[in-house]
Write a protein that holds these residues in place. Structure first.
Motif, short mmCIF file in Angstrom:
data_model
loop_
_atom_site.label_atom_id
_atom_site.label_comp_id
_atom_site.label_asym_id
_atom_site.label_seq_id
_atom_site.Cartn_x
_atom_site.Cartn_y
_atom_site.Cartn_z
N ARG A 48 0.62 -0.65 0.22
CA ARG A 48 0.09 0.04 -0.23
C ARG A 48 1.25 1.42 -0.13
O ARG A 48 2.13 0.91 0.45
CB ARG A 48 -0.93 -0.19 0.84
CG ARG A 48 -1.82 -1.21 1.15
CD ARG A 48 -2.86 -1.37 0.56
NE ARG A 48 -4.22 -1.95 0.18
CZ ARG A 48 -4.84 -2.14 -0.38
NH1 ARG A 48 -5.02 -0.92 -1.29
NH2 ARG A 48 -5.82 -3.09 -1.04
N GLN A 49 0.25 2.99 -0.23
CA GLN A 49 0.97 3.28 -0.17
C GLN A 49 0.97 4.08 0.92
O GLN A 49 1.43 6.04 0.94
CB GLN A 49 0.16 4.74 -1.05
CG GLN A 49 0.30 4.16 -2.25
CD GLN A 49 -0.58 5.43 -3.50
OE1 GLN A 49 -0.81 6.12 -4.01
NE2 GLN A 49 0.04 4.31 -5.32
N TYR A 50 0.25 3.37 1.82
CA TYR A 50 0.67 3.92 3.24
C TYR A 50 1.07 2.82 4.30
O TYR A 50 0.86 2.09 4.18
CB TYR A 50 -0.99 4.72 3.42
CG TYR A 50 -1.93 3.48 3.13
CD1 TYR A 50 -1.89 2.73 4.34
CD2 TYR A 50 -3.09 3.61 2.57
CE1 TYR A 50 -3.36 1.07 4.06
CE2 TYR A 50 -3.52 2.69 2.37
CZ TYR A 50 -4.23 1.74 3.33
OH TYR A 50 -5.12 0.74 2.99
N PRO A 51 1.54 3.73 5.46
CA PRO A 51 2.07 2.13 6.63
C PRO A 51 0.93 1.90 6.82
O PRO A 51 0.10 1.53 7.28
CB PRO A 51 2.40 2.68 7.34
CG PRO A 51 3.13 4.15 7.42
CD PRO A 51 1.66 4.61 6.05
N LEU A 52 1.33 0.45 6.86
CA LEU A 52 -0.25 -0.91 7.18
C LEU A 52 0.83 -2.00 7.93
O LEU A 52 1.26 -2.98 7.45
CB LEU A 52 -0.46 -1.83 5.98
CG LEU A 52 -1.31 -3.00 5.82
CD1 LEU A 52 -2.84 -2.10 6.69
CD2 LEU A 52 -1.90 -3.92 4.91
N LEU A 53 -0.10 -2.02 9.32
CA LEU A 53 0.68 -3.29 10.66
C LEU A 53 -0.12 -4.33 9.50
O LEU A 53 -1.88 -3.54 10.54
CB LEU A 53 0.19 -2.29 11.43
CG LEU A 53 1.14 -2.79 12.61
CD1 LEU A 53 2.36 -4.06 12.82
CD2 LEU A 53 1.01 -2.55 13.97
N GLN A 54 -0.19 -5.44 10.16
CA GLN A 54 -0.96 -6.37 9.79
C GLN A 54 -0.98 -6.90 11.56
O GLN A 54 0.43 -7.01 12.07
CB GLN A 54 -0.87 -7.85 9.24
CG GLN A 54 -1.14 -6.67 7.72
CD GLN A 54 -0.96 -8.05 6.61
OE1 GLN A 54 -2.57 -9.15 6.88
NE2 GLN A 54 -0.68 -7.33 5.92
N ILE A 55 -1.76 -7.64 12.33
CA ILE A 55 -1.54 -7.80 13.53
C ILE A 55 -3.00 -9.40 13.14
O ILE A 55 -3.75 -9.31 12.64
CB ILE A 55 -2.53 -7.46 15.07
CG1 ILE A 55 -1.50 -6.23 15.22
CG2 ILE A 55 -2.22 -8.12 16.22
CD1 ILE A 55 -2.08 -5.33 16.32
N GLU A 56 -2.35 -10.55 13.97
CA GLU A 56 -3.09 -12.22 13.46
C GLU A 56 -3.02 -12.34 14.61
O GLU A 56 -2.25 -13.00 15.38
CB GLU A 56 -2.17 -12.94 12.73
CG GLU A 56 -2.12 -12.48 11.36
CD GLU A 56 -1.30 -13.73 10.63
OE1 GLU A 56 -1.68 -14.67 11.08
OE2 GLU A 56 -1.49 -13.18 9.19
N ASN A 57 -4.62 -12.51 15.70
CA ASN A 57 -4.66 -12.79 16.94
C ASN A 57 -4.58 -14.37 16.87
O ASN A 57 -5.66 -15.18 15.84
CB ASN A 57 -6.13 -12.23 16.86
CG ASN A 57 -6.26 -10.95 17.26
OD1 ASN A 57 -5.43 -9.75 17.83
ND2 ASN A 57 -7.11 -10.32 17.60
N PRO A 58 -3.95 -14.96 18.13
CA PRO A 58 -3.78 -16.46 18.42
C PRO A 58 -5.20 -16.91 18.53
O PRO A 58 -5.21 -17.58 18.33
CB PRO A 58 -2.79 -16.32 19.24
CG PRO A 58 -2.51 -15.13 20.36
CD PRO A 58 -2.59 -14.14 19.30
#
Length: 254
Positions: A48-58
């Motif tokens: 993406r053209q913006y910062p993207l943080l992905q979190i995957e919940n356990p």
């Protein structure tokens, strides 16, 4: 540092969340996104053209816990909570930030439209047992009256799209994780008012939401709804903020 951190939670909803990510890329600027995958899913994310943080919940979390978790990764002055099925026809953030020119505005929300363009009842009076009875009897729908031409102070606004001042969100401790799926938005608005922050609906901008009132058709969701309602009444009944004394209700000067 981005001006706005946008928190989006997907419950296996990649197909409907990706269009919102696209809207944020095409129509908005000055933001970063925290995308939480609440359950395992195949959700390919392109650059993406913006910062993207992905979190995957356990393991799955509730609405409050997911967005509070995202806020802990937020270093922006503004924190936006957005449902994955929101669509942006234009950049709403300029108008919403304009409502923040009053330093005591803690949260602001746009008009919520359904796909047909009808205004949804996203701004409402605080619930009371008497108010719920009137609603059940068809004598009131609980909708808060607003002026479509200017910002309005409202009791509470629905959680499908809310732009918080990060300072205010932190001061009240974020969402109450004791709620599960319902009433988190009502509760945080009540706590913001009690802490001296204003809750504003900004009608000069809008987003589109395809509302799905699952609690009306699914017994499990109905139980969660009733449980959250009882928790809310235990916290706030008889102790609700009187916003008319704080702002003069619809005579808010922004």
């Amino acid at each position: 540092m981005s001006d706005i951190c946008v928190s989006i939670v997907s419950h296996g909803q990649g197909k409907i969340a990706n269009p919102l990510l696209n809207d944020l890329e095409r129509r908005c600027s000055g933001h970063n996104v925290v995308l939480t995958k609440n359950i395992p899913e195949e959700f390919p994310i392109r650059d993406r053209q913006y910062p993207l943080l992905q979190i995957e919940n356990p393991s799955p979390k509730g609405f409050a816990a997911n967005h509070n978790q995202a806020f802990r990764h937020c270093d922006s002055g503004l924190f936006c909570v957005a449902n994955p099925d929101i669509r942006l026809q234009a950049d709403p953030f300029g108008h919403l930030k304009a409502a923040m020119s009053d330093p005591r505005v803690g949260v602001v929300a746009p008009l919520i439209l359904n796909p047909e363009g009808t205004v949804e009842d996203s701004a409402r009076y605080f619930p009371t047992p008497f108010g719920l009875l009137r609603k059940a009897l068809g004598r009131s729908d609980g909708r808060f009256p607003i002026d479509l031409n200017r910002p309005s102070a409202v009791d509470w606004t629905a959680g499908m799209f809310m732009l918080f001042r990060s300072e205010a969100f932190a001061e009240v401790g974020g969402f109450d994780e004791g709620f599960f799926l319902y009433y988190e938005d009502v509760d945080i608005c009540a706590r913001l008012w009690k802490a001296g922050w204003k809750v504003i609906l900004q009608p000069t901008t809008s987003v589109v939401h395809d509302a799905r009132r699952t609690s009306h058709t699914n017994l499990k969701y109905m139980r969660w709804h009733v449980s959250s309602m009882m928790r809310y009444f235990a916290k706030h009944l008889g102790r609700r903020p009187n916003i008319s004394k704080i702002t003069g209700r619809l005579n808010l000067d922004l």
